[in-house]
Design a protein around this motif. Structure first.
Motif, PDB file in Angstrom:
ATOM      1  N   THR A 174       0.807  -1.225   0.000  1.00 41.24           N
ATOM      2  CA  THR A 174       0.000   0.000   0.000  1.00 41.24           C
ATOM      3  C   THR A 174       0.834   1.266   0.000  1.00 41.24           C
ATOM      4  OG1 THR A 174      -0.110  -0.022   2.413  1.00 41.24           O
ATOM      5  CG2 THR A 174      -1.911  -1.118   1.205  1.00 41.24           C
ATOM      6  N   ARG A 175       2.148   1.145  -0.177  1.00 41.72           N
ATOM      7  CA  ARG A 175       2.989   2.337  -0.149  1.00 41.72           C
ATOM      8  C   ARG A 175       4.226   2.149  -1.022  1.00 41.72           C
ATOM      9  NH1 ARG A 175       4.291   2.045   6.185  1.00 41.72           N
ATOM     10  NH2 ARG A 175       2.071   1.744   6.181  1.00 41.72           N
ATOM     11  N   VAL A 176       4.864   3.245  -1.329  1.00 43.94           N
ATOM     12  CA  VAL A 176       6.070   3.220  -2.155  1.00 43.94           C
ATOM     13  C   VAL A 176       7.317   3.088  -1.285  1.00 43.94           C
ATOM     14  CG1 VAL A 176       7.445   4.510  -3.837  1.00 43.94           C
ATOM     15  CG2 VAL A 176       4.951   4.571  -3.949  1.00 43.94           C
ATOM     16  N   TYR A 177       7.327   3.795  -0.156  1.00 46.13           N
ATOM     17  CA  TYR A 177       8.458   3.776   0.774  1.00 46.13           C
ATOM     18  C   TYR A 177       7.965   3.308   2.141  1.00 46.13           C
ATOM     19  CZ  TYR A 177      10.450   6.706  -2.869  1.00 46.13           C
ATOM     20  OH  TYR A 177      10.893   7.184  -4.079  1.00 46.13           O
ATOM     21  N   PHE A 178       8.903   2.946   3.003  1.00 52.89           N
ATOM     22  CA  PHE A 178       8.506   2.448   4.313  1.00 52.89           C
ATOM     23  C   PHE A 178       7.905   3.535   5.188  1.00 52.89           C
ATOM     24  CE2 PHE A 178      11.207  -1.048   3.012  1.00 52.89           C
ATOM     25  CZ  PHE A 178      10.427  -2.118   3.404  1.00 52.89           C
ATOM     26  N   VAL A 179       8.390   4.769   5.060  1.00 51.61           N
ATOM     27  CA  VAL A 179       7.867   5.886   5.849  1.00 51.61           C
ATOM     28  C   VAL A 179       7.705   7.081   4.926  1.00 51.61           C
ATOM     29  CG1 VAL A 179       8.280   7.467   7.778  1.00 51.61           C
ATOM     30  CG2 VAL A 179       9.027   5.082   7.947  1.00 51.61           C
ATOM     31  N   GLY A 180       6.509   7.621   4.858  1.00 53.62           N
ATOM     32  CA  GLY A 180       6.275   8.841   4.099  1.00 53.62           C
ATOM     33  C   GLY A 180       6.278   8.636   2.594  1.00 53.62           C
ATOM     34  N   ASN A 181       6.501   9.751   1.900  1.00 56.67           N
ATOM     35  CA  ASN A 181       6.419   9.771   0.439  1.00 56.67           C
ATOM     36  C   ASN A 181       7.761   9.962  -0.247  1.00 56.67           C
ATOM     37  OD1 ASN A 181       3.571   9.514   0.435  1.00 56.67           O
ATOM     38  ND2 ASN A 181       3.406  11.670   1.002  1.00 56.67           N
ATOM     39  N   SER A 182       8.823   9.797   0.484  1.00 54.84           N
ATOM     40  CA  SER A 182      10.163   9.878  -0.096  1.00 54.84           C
ATOM     41  C   SER A 182      11.075   8.961   0.710  1.00 54.84           C
ATOM     42  CB  SER A 182      10.667  11.322  -0.083  1.00 54.84           C
ATOM     43  OG  SER A 182      10.721  11.805   1.234  1.00 54.84           O
ATOM     44  N   PRO A 183      12.216   8.596   0.144  1.00 58.40           N
ATOM     45  CA  PRO A 183      13.106   7.687   0.866  1.00 58.40           C
ATOM     46  C   PRO A 183      13.582   8.288   2.193  1.00 58.40           C
ATOM     47  CG  PRO A 183      13.807   7.931  -1.417  1.00 58.40           C
ATOM     48  CD  PRO A 183      12.728   8.942  -1.173  1.00 58.40           C
ATOM     49  N   THR A 184      13.627   7.449   3.202  1.00 64.20           N
ATOM     50  CA  THR A 184      14.122   7.853   4.519  1.00 64.20           C
ATOM     51  C   THR A 184      15.242   6.895   4.919  1.00 64.20           C
ATOM     52  OG1 THR A 184      12.557   6.448   5.690  1.00 64.20           O
ATOM     53  CG2 THR A 184      11.866   8.745   5.263  1.00 64.20           C
ATOM     54  N   LEU A 185      15.744   7.091   6.097  1.00 62.26           N
ATOM     55  CA  LEU A 185      16.778   6.224   6.637  1.00 62.26           C
ATOM     56  C   LEU A 185      16.305   4.772   6.687  1.00 62.26           C
ATOM     57  CD1 LEU A 185      19.632   6.229   7.832  1.00 62.26           C
ATOM     58  CD2 LEU A 185      18.598   6.636  10.075  1.00 62.26           C
TER      59      LEU A 185
END
Length: 172
Positions: A105-116
């Motif tokens: 259901t999402r592109v990244y694990f947290v939020g809408n852009s790559p994070t740590l």
């Protein structure tokens, strides 16, 4: 193995453009780093070291708000707890199934852009993804989509080979 994976810590430090310091592992496999002008500061634990590197990078690696930061820290702990066992085939498939469900259901694990979280999970999962057959990669289609997208950043990938997800290469 994440607990004492010096290569993983070094790659993340290089990606964040932060000097890592002197890494070492104790008898239990716990990683530590000594920093400071006289190597007087010691940071112990994979997640703690990675979080410190991210803070020193002056990049927004923890997301947009406190909730994102808490989620990123949870994913770091997940990487420590479950990434350590990913060398075992049965555990690796369990982890991939869990991550596949999250990424459905999402592109990244947290939020809408790559994070740590994405950076760390890429480096933790890289050895596992390299060993999967095409059929196994297809079972984890959302993880494969995420991994393929993340690995396109050559600064993140560094000297790692691209993991191939297509059976027929158009160009070599």
């Amino acid at each position: 193995m994440v607990v004492c994976n010096e290569k993983c810590v070094r790659q993340i430090g290089q990606y964040l453009n932060v000097p890592v310091g002197k890494l070492s592992c104790d008898a239990s496999g716990k990683i530590s780093v000594t920093t400071g002008p006289n190597n007087e500061d010691k940071i112990i634990g994979f997640a703690t070291i990675i979080a410190q590197l991210a803070r020193a990078s002056n990049r927004p690696q923890f997301g947009n708000d406190k909730e994102d930061e808490a989620l990123v820290r949870q994913w770091l702990e997940y990487a420590v707890c479950y990434g350590n066992s990913s060398h075992c085939s049965q555990t690796a498939h369990k982890v991939l199934k869990e991550l596949n469900d999250v990424l459905s259901t999402r592109v990244y694990f947290v939020g809408n852009s790559p994070t740590l979280a994405d950076i760390v999970l890429y480096h933790v999962l890289y050895p596992v993804m390299m060993t999967l057959s095409f059929q196994e990669k297809e079972q984890y289609i959302h993880v494969s989509r995420w991994f393929n997208h993340i690995q396109q950043d050559s600064n993140l990938r560094q000297k790692n080979n691209l993991v191939i997800f297509n059976r027929t290469l158009l160009y070599s």
